[in-house]
Scaffold this motif. Sequence first.
Motif, PDB file in Angstrom:
ATOM      1  N   ALA A  47      -0.184  -8.357  -5.672  1.00 10.22           N
ATOM      2  CA  ALA A  47       0.759  -8.361  -4.553  1.00 10.22           C
ATOM      3  C   ALA A  47       1.268  -9.756  -4.222  1.00 10.22           C
ATOM      4  O   ALA A  47       2.437  -9.935  -3.855  1.00 10.22           O
ATOM      5  CB  ALA A  47       0.114  -7.732  -3.313  1.00 10.22           C
ATOM      6  N   LEU A  89       3.630 -10.241  -1.132  1.00  9.80           N
ATOM      7  CA  LEU A  89       3.467  -9.040  -0.311  1.00  9.80           C
ATOM      8  C   LEU A  89       2.179  -9.082   0.499  1.00  9.80           C
ATOM      9  O   LEU A  89       1.094  -9.343  -0.045  1.00  9.80           O
ATOM     10  CB  LEU A  89       3.462  -7.795  -1.200  1.00  9.80           C
ATOM     11  CG  LEU A  89       4.700  -7.539  -2.052  1.00  9.80           C
ATOM     12  CD1 LEU A  89       4.491  -6.304  -2.923  1.00  9.80           C
ATOM     13  CD2 LEU A  89       5.941  -7.379  -1.182  1.00  9.80           C
ATOM     14  N   ALA A 106       1.557  -3.692   0.663  1.00  6.21           N
ATOM     15  CA  ALA A 106       1.054  -3.048  -0.550  1.00  6.21           C
ATOM     16  C   ALA A 106      -0.412  -2.704  -0.378  1.00  6.21           C
ATOM     17  O   ALA A 106      -1.111  -3.282   0.448  1.00  6.21           O
ATOM     18  CB  ALA A 106       1.243  -3.967  -1.755  1.00  6.21           C
ATOM     19  N   ALA A 165      -0.892  -7.340   1.876  1.00 10.33           N
ATOM     20  CA  ALA A 165      -1.597  -6.287   1.138  1.00 10.33           C
ATOM     21  C   ALA A 165      -2.951  -5.976   1.749  1.00 10.33           C
ATOM     22  O   ALA A 165      -3.619  -6.852   2.309  1.00 10.33           O
ATOM     23  CB  ALA A 165      -1.768  -6.684  -0.323  1.00 10.33           C
ATOM     24  N   ALA A 167       4.827  -1.290  -5.345  1.00 11.69           N
ATOM     25  CA  ALA A 167       5.427  -2.023  -4.232  1.00 11.69           C
ATOM     26  C   ALA A 167       6.368  -3.122  -4.731  1.00 11.69           C
ATOM     27  O   ALA A 167       7.463  -3.321  -4.184  1.00 11.69           O
ATOM     28  CB  ALA A 167       4.335  -2.623  -3.349  1.00 11.69           C
ATOM     29  N   HIS A 206       1.452   2.332  -1.961  1.00 13.18           N
ATOM     30  CA  HIS A 206       0.345   2.322  -2.919  1.00 13.18           C
ATOM     31  C   HIS A 206       0.924   2.590  -4.296  1.00 13.18           C
ATOM     32  O   HIS A 206       1.557   3.593  -4.533  1.00 13.18           O
ATOM     33  CB  HIS A 206      -0.676   3.410  -2.593  1.00 13.18           C
ATOM     34  CG  HIS A 206      -1.809   3.453  -3.582  1.00 13.18           C
ATOM     35  ND1 HIS A 206      -1.778   4.244  -4.715  1.00 13.18           N
ATOM     36  CD2 HIS A 206      -2.980   2.781  -3.622  1.00 13.18           C
ATOM     37  CE1 HIS A 206      -2.881   4.069  -5.398  1.00 13.18           C
ATOM     38  NE2 HIS A 206      -3.636   3.193  -4.755  1.00 13.18           N
ATOM     39  N   ASN A 207       0.810   1.639  -5.204  1.00 12.97           N
ATOM     40  CA  ASN A 207      -0.063   0.483  -5.251  1.00 12.97           C
ATOM     41  C   ASN A 207       0.766  -0.806  -5.339  1.00 12.97           C
ATOM     42  O   ASN A 207       1.975  -0.764  -5.132  1.00 12.97           O
ATOM     43  CB  ASN A 207      -1.008   0.606  -6.456  1.00 12.97           C
ATOM     44  CG  ASN A 207      -0.240   0.826  -7.766  1.00 12.97           C
ATOM     45  OD1 ASN A 207       0.845   0.289  -7.999  1.00 12.97           O
ATOM     46  ND2 ASN A 207      -0.793   1.650  -8.633  1.00 12.97           N
ATOM     47  N   ASP A 208       0.142  -1.931  -5.721  1.00 17.77           N
ATOM     48  CA  ASP A 208       0.848  -3.213  -5.797  1.00 17.77           C
ATOM     49  C   ASP A 208       2.048  -3.169  -6.731  1.00 17.77           C
ATOM     50  O   ASP A 208       3.125  -3.663  -6.407  1.00 17.77           O
ATOM     51  CB  ASP A 208      -0.088  -4.311  -6.334  1.00 17.77           C
ATOM     52  CG  ASP A 208      -1.106  -4.782  -5.329  1.00 17.77           C
ATOM     53  OD1 ASP A 208      -1.226  -4.144  -4.285  1.00 17.77           O
ATOM     54  OD2 ASP A 208      -1.774  -5.787  -5.601  1.00 17.77           O
TER      55      ASP A 208
END
Length: 358
Positions: free
Chosen positions: A302, A309, A296, A311, A274, A269-271
């Motif tokens: 993301a 990612l 994420a 997410a 990440a 956490h968070n995008d």
Amino acid sequence: MRESAAERHDRLLALVRERGSARVSDLAGLLGVSPVTVRRDVEALSERGLLDRVHGSVSWPRDAAAPAADPAGGPVIGLIAPSATYYFAEVIRGAHEAAARAGARLVLRISDYRPEEDRARAEGLLASGADGLLIAPAWRGAEDQAAYGDWMAGLPVPTVLLERTPAPGSPLDGLDRVCSDHRHGVLLAVRHLVGLGHGTPLLVARADSPTALAVRSGYEDALAVLGHTGAPAMIGTSGPEVDPARFDAAVREVRDAVISGRAASALVHNDVDAIHLVQRLSDLGVRVPEDLAVIAYDDEVAALGDIPLTAVSPPKRHIGRCATELLISRLGSGQDEDEPGRHLALLPRLRVRASTTR
């Protein structure tokens, strides 16, 4: 950050409303601006009927209890959000869409994550004629709710909280609220990683927002639900823009866990954190998803990383829509004592992308 004129007007209106009347010279000192600025503000606000001017002083209008009607004839809805970007941009968009469909006017105020400013924002909206309020308080933790929250329980208009869950039994616990069920979102992520055969995933998370704290709490619950009884594998961070040294230490802690075989997956956490984490790990020789599967939390950016990612996506736009629809229904029914309050929890979804697939 420089204060905008709208923010200063909100503070001025709050001061006059609290005192009933005030001298312009006193307001200048309280607001920390020049008397010329205050006189200009007072003139603008009095022209709008929000203040009465009398011989160097201002007073609260006698008829201010009656909200000013919207020119279009629909209700005026005030929305207070800690930010108009990242996570809350979608919440605001959803609220605007629902208000437009109902013929209501949405008026936005931004607190910039300063919880001490929330009350002044609300006072300004009420002074401007808001019939109801949507509030996402600028709390970062429980201490902010305790210090800056109870006043919301006494607001004279229907109020709905957004993406905030007050302490059980607190004065705010009886307010309507619409929130993402972050516990469910974390469970989706942890279950997905465990189902891929990665064992207990790491959690890399901040502790500087209600969402971050909910993700941490949800992580512990998810491990218990899935039968992972060991100590949670949690790595705290402040994010690269807040404390670069601490973030770098968190990256190295993740790298060490991967190299030692203690971890093969992580929820972050968070995008933004990440994406930074994946980039830094690549520099240290850790590959995603080959060495470490990553999910994420937030799903704002993301999908835009070098490696898209996976997410957890909270239903941000629907939060704004549902909260606005609930508030409008309250305005339509009036203060019906038989109408029960509502605590609505909307479920996040998991968006699977390249960071968890080999």
